[in-house]
Design an enzyme around this catalytic site. Sequence first.
Site, PDB file in Angstrom:
ATOM      1  N   GLY A 156      21.176  17.762  82.100  1.00 44.96           N
ATOM      2  CA  GLY A 156      20.942  17.799  83.541  1.00 44.96           C
ATOM      3  C   GLY A 156      21.550  16.598  84.241  1.00 44.96           C
ATOM      4  N   GLY A 178      20.000  12.482  77.868  1.00 40.46           N
ATOM      5  CA  GLY A 178      18.906  11.961  78.684  1.00 40.46           C
ATOM      6  C   GLY A 178      17.537  12.423  78.231  1.00 40.46           C
ATOM      7  N   GLU A 190      27.335  11.921  73.060  1.00 49.19           N
ATOM      8  CA  GLU A 190      28.154  11.312  74.117  1.00 49.19           C
ATOM      9  C   GLU A 190      29.578  10.953  73.684  1.00 49.19           C
ATOM     10  OE1 GLU A 190      23.987  11.068  75.333  1.00 49.19           O
ATOM     11  OE2 GLU A 190      25.043  10.615  73.477  1.00 49.19           O
ATOM     12  N   ASP A 192      23.853   6.636  75.152  1.00 50.42           N
ATOM     13  CA  ASP A 192      23.232   5.744  76.134  1.00 50.42           C
ATOM     14  C   ASP A 192      21.720   5.917  76.116  1.00 50.42           C
ATOM     15  OD1 ASP A 192      23.337   8.293  77.301  1.00 50.42           O
ATOM     16  OD2 ASP A 192      23.427   7.497  79.327  1.00 50.42           O
TER      17      ASP A 192
END
Length: 242
Positions: free
Chosen positions: A29, A77, A100, A108
């Site tokens: 998202g 995330g 990623e 991250d």
Amino acid sequence: KALDDFEANPAVGLILLEGAGERGLCAGGDIRALYESAKVRGDLGKILWREEYILNDRIARFPKPYVAFMDGIVMGGGVGLSAHGSHRVVTERTRLAMPEVGLGFFPDVGGTFLLSRSPGEIGTYFGLTGQTMNGPDAVYAHFADAVVPSGKLAALRETLVNLRAGVDAAEVKAAIDRFATGETAGPVAALQPQIDRWFAHDRMQDIVADLQRDGSELAQSTLKALNEKSPRGMVVALKLLR
């Protein structure tokens, strides 16, 4: 802001984080939002990454039990929102990854912090290949604490929401353990001797050379996975992990 309110409210005993719908907890998202923002020359990146890291740290330090149901897809995330919590529940449906490096980026949201603390070079393997963990391997890699069958999540939720307001971490763990399978390692954990050997190096070219020298099918499939990733992303990710 919600966590600030929950911490101050004595009627709130624990946090329970779940995904909406059947697909999973969270996947992509933030990437979609960044893409849409970039198309209109927006500035969401600066805001999102600053606030996301502050939130991850807030979750890690949150004084009340923070339970995450990491069912289905948990990537990027979604890992930041769940894997820094105090009680992390995965299922047989869990598909967890930090992919990623395939985007020219690096793991991250505190992902490299977690990956660098996985056993041996398991975290280096998952971080550089972007491969997906199942539930037991997520426990083994220290991204989760317990495997609970997805069919039992509703009953576990009912148990958790009926705990007293001042419940402590040990009581929450005991409640989760009553539903847990006890699994602590999946298919990738069984490959750790080879993974530790290949991924022990501090330079990407040395990891690649070691895989090239190894004629096994596993080495070749791992090499194929790395060849599909961003070279710069992998170099930065490895530097962070070390």
